[in-house]
Design an enzyme around this catalytic site. Structure first.
Site, mmCIF file in Angstrom:
data_model
loop_
_atom_site.group_PDB
_atom_site.id
_atom_site.type_symbol
_atom_site.label_atom_id
_atom_site.label_comp_id
_atom_site.label_asym_id
_atom_site.label_seq_id
_atom_site.Cartn_x
_atom_site.Cartn_y
_atom_site.Cartn_z
ATOM 1 N N ASN A 1 0.872 -1.177 0.000
ATOM 2 C CA ASN A 1 0.000 0.000 0.000
ATOM 3 C C ASN A 1 0.903 1.220 0.000
ATOM 4 O O ASN A 1 1.504 1.543 1.020
ATOM 5 C CB ASN A 1 -0.889 -0.039 1.261
ATOM 6 C CG ASN A 1 -1.732 1.208 1.411
ATOM 7 O OD1 ASN A 1 -1.768 2.061 0.516
ATOM 8 N ND2 ASN A 1 -2.426 1.323 2.542
ATOM 9 N N TRP A 2 1.005 1.867 -1.163
ATOM 10 C CA TRP A 2 1.956 2.975 -1.302
ATOM 11 C C TRP A 2 1.406 4.259 -0.683
ATOM 12 O O TRP A 2 2.097 5.259 -0.605
ATOM 13 C CB TRP A 2 2.307 3.190 -2.775
ATOM 14 C CG TRP A 2 3.019 2.019 -3.408
ATOM 15 C CD1 TRP A 2 3.369 0.837 -2.799
ATOM 16 C CD2 TRP A 2 3.476 1.908 -4.765
ATOM 17 N NE1 TRP A 2 4.011 0.013 -3.688
ATOM 18 C CE2 TRP A 2 4.090 0.643 -4.908
ATOM 19 C CE3 TRP A 2 3.429 2.750 -5.891
ATOM 20 C CZ2 TRP A 2 4.643 0.203 -6.124
ATOM 21 C CZ3 TRP A 2 3.978 2.322 -7.095
ATOM 22 C CH2 TRP A 2 4.583 1.069 -7.204
ATOM 23 N N LYS A 3 0.162 4.245 -0.278
ATOM 24 C CA LYS A 3 -0.486 5.414 0.362
ATOM 25 C C LYS A 3 -0.243 6.669 -0.483
ATOM 26 O O LYS A 3 -0.163 6.573 -1.707
ATOM 27 C CB LYS A 3 0.002 5.554 1.807
ATOM 28 C CG LYS A 3 -0.222 4.263 2.612
ATOM 29 C CD LYS A 3 -0.020 4.422 4.094
ATOM 30 C CE LYS A 3 -0.252 3.085 4.791
ATOM 31 N NZ LYS A 3 -0.124 3.160 6.239
ATOM 32 N N HIS B 1 -9.569 1.222 4.901
ATOM 33 C CA HIS B 1 -8.295 1.381 5.627
ATOM 34 C C HIS B 1 -8.515 2.295 6.836
ATOM 35 O O HIS B 1 -9.302 3.243 6.766
ATOM 36 C CB HIS B 1 -7.228 1.970 4.694
ATOM 37 C CG HIS B 1 -5.854 1.871 5.273
ATOM 38 N ND1 HIS B 1 -5.396 2.764 6.221
ATOM 39 C CD2 HIS B 1 -4.862 0.967 5.080
ATOM 40 C CE1 HIS B 1 -4.163 2.406 6.567
ATOM 41 N NE2 HIS B 1 -3.819 1.321 5.895
ATOM 42 N N GLU C 1 -6.863 4.615 7.973
ATOM 43 C CA GLU C 1 -6.629 6.045 7.718
ATOM 44 C C GLU C 1 -7.857 6.685 7.092
ATOM 45 O O GLU C 1 -8.168 7.849 7.369
ATOM 46 C CB GLU C 1 -5.369 6.212 6.850
ATOM 47 C CG GLU C 1 -4.112 5.892 7.656
ATOM 48 C CD GLU C 1 -2.960 5.307 6.867
ATOM 49 O OE1 GLU C 1 -2.979 5.354 5.627
ATOM 50 O OE2 GLU C 1 -2.029 4.781 7.523
ATOM 51 N N GLU D 1 -5.292 -4.981 10.507
ATOM 52 C CA GLU D 1 -4.269 -3.960 10.736
ATOM 53 C C GLU D 1 -4.542 -3.275 12.072
ATOM 54 O O GLU D 1 -5.353 -2.341 12.136
ATOM 55 C CB GLU D 1 -4.306 -2.914 9.618
ATOM 56 C CG GLU D 1 -3.996 -3.465 8.246
ATOM 57 C CD GLU D 1 -3.415 -2.397 7.325
ATOM 58 O OE1 GLU D 1 -2.395 -2.675 6.703
ATOM 59 O OE2 GLU D 1 -3.963 -1.283 7.250
ATOM 60 N N GLY E 1 2.768 2.093 10.947
ATOM 61 C CA GLY E 1 3.753 3.166 10.833
ATOM 62 C C GLY E 1 4.452 3.495 12.143
ATOM 63 O O GLY E 1 5.117 4.521 12.262
ATOM 64 N N SER F 1 3.646 -2.375 10.288
ATOM 65 C CA SER F 1 5.099 -2.469 10.482
ATOM 66 C C SER F 1 5.676 -3.819 10.054
ATOM 67 O O SER F 1 6.573 -4.354 10.702
ATOM 68 C CB SER F 1 5.468 -2.142 11.935
ATOM 69 O OG SER F 1 5.083 -0.815 12.252
ATOM 70 N N GLY G 1 2.929 -1.163 4.315
ATOM 71 C CA GLY G 1 2.967 0.272 4.025
ATOM 72 C C GLY G 1 4.394 0.722 3.760
ATOM 73 O O GLY G 1 4.930 0.528 2.669
ATOM 74 N N GLY G 2 5.035 1.275 4.779
ATOM 75 C CA GLY G 2 6.364 1.877 4.627
ATOM 76 C C GLY G 2 7.371 1.012 3.875
ATOM 77 O O GLY G 2 8.067 1.506 2.970
HETATM 78 P P1 13P Z 1 3.131 0.239 7.758
HETATM 79 O O1 13P Z 1 3.647 -1.022 7.110
HETATM 80 O O2 13P Z 1 3.875 1.471 7.309
HETATM 81 O O3 13P Z 1 3.035 0.105 9.239
HETATM 82 O O4 13P Z 1 1.642 0.461 7.209
HETATM 83 C C1 13P Z 1 0.718 -0.568 7.289
HETATM 84 C C2 13P Z 1 -0.486 -0.200 6.517
HETATM 85 O O5 13P Z 1 -1.238 0.681 6.901
HETATM 86 C C3 13P Z 1 -0.714 -0.908 5.241
HETATM 87 O O6 13P Z 1 -1.993 -0.653 4.753
#
Ligand code: 13P
Length: 255
Positions: free
Chosen positions: A12-14, A98, A100, A170, A176, A216, A237-238
């Site tokens: 997920n490149w956000k 998600h 967020e 999640e 993050g 993470s 994510g990251g």
């Molecule tokens: P991180 O891997 O940066 O913690 O993010 C997880 C995430 O929200 C994937 O959708």
């Protein structure tokens, strides 16, 4: 790591990467991961980069996902993007609900449920995200929160649609933050989610549903997480923003 269910690892490149950066990342991943058949690998760029990333990976085994979509089929919905528009770019997966978006766009289970149904209507596979905050966990509300999200967001699906739905657990406190749930914590919640799917659908359906862990995930912890019986993939994510870390996560999870 033998399992009946095929692992699915999605990036997920956000809200990251210009078009040029996204193209470079996709190209790098294609070089590293083009022929991986034992794991479903998915990348989810921002909408602006979807066209270029699609061209870059179209002939590889890497699949394309979106990070959101409208529950509406089309019309006067300024700023929204429909399933049909995504399908033009061979988008096969869509992340829905998600945390967020639940937090910053106030998405409700009811709205997310409409999106899940719309995704299936367009033959796209939803990646439905669920998860509790730290306060909810500490207040002993984790099961209640997850059960409400799972039931609210999956209402009205047929068994076959459910089988084609991916659930991503999640925990909000692990996103993050560098704080990964331990593999035991992840397994416990994944087993609980699968039991909810049994309640809502049936045992055979629940056995086929893939449940990803997100929060993470890194090359160093991915394999242990995937070793848990009910953890069937990762939503990253990251660590999905760089070729090396994302491809190492995938490779570390191969048998
Ligand atoms: P991180 O891997 O940066 O913690 O993010 C997880 C995430 O929200 C994937 O959708």
């Amino acid at each position: 790591m033998e399992k009946d269910r095929k692992l699915i690892i999605a990036g997920n490149w956000k809200m990251n990467k210009t078009v040029a950066e996204a193209r470079d990342l996709a190209k790098g991943l294609r070089m590293e991961l083009a022929n991986i058949k034992d794991i479903d690998v998915v990348v989810c760029p921002a909408f602006t980069a979807i066209g270029e990333v699609s061209k870059e990976i179209i002939e590889s085994d890497i699949r394309l996902g979106a990070q959101n979509m409208s529950e509406q089929g089309g019309g006067a919905y300024t700023g929204e993007i429909s399933a049909l528009m995504l399908k033009e770019f061979i988008v096969r997966y869509v992340i829905l609900g998600h945390s967020e978006r639940r937090q910053f766009q106030n998405e409700s289970d009811e709205l997310i449920n409409k999106k899940v149904i719309a995704a299936h209507g367009a033959s796209m596979k939803p990646i439905l995200c669920v998860g509790e905050t730290l306060e909810q966990r500490e207040a002993g509300e984790m099961e209640n929160v997850i059960s409400t999200q799972v039931k609210g967001c999956l209402a009205g699906l047929s068994n076959s649609q459910m089988e084609e739905t991916i659930i991503a657990y999640e925990p909000v406190w692990a996103i993050g933050t560098g704080k990964t749930a331990t593999s035991e914590q992840a397994q416990e919640v994944h087993a609980f989610i699968r039991a909810q799917v049994v309640d809502l659908f049936d045992e055979a359906t629940a056995r086929r549903v893939r449940i990803q862990y997100g929060g993470s995930v890194k090359p160093g912890n991915a394999r242990e997480l995937m070793g848990q019986p009910d953890v069937d993939g990762a939503l990253v994510g990251g660590a999905s923003l760089e070729v090396r870390s994302f491809s190492d996560i995938v490779k570390n999870c191969l048998n």
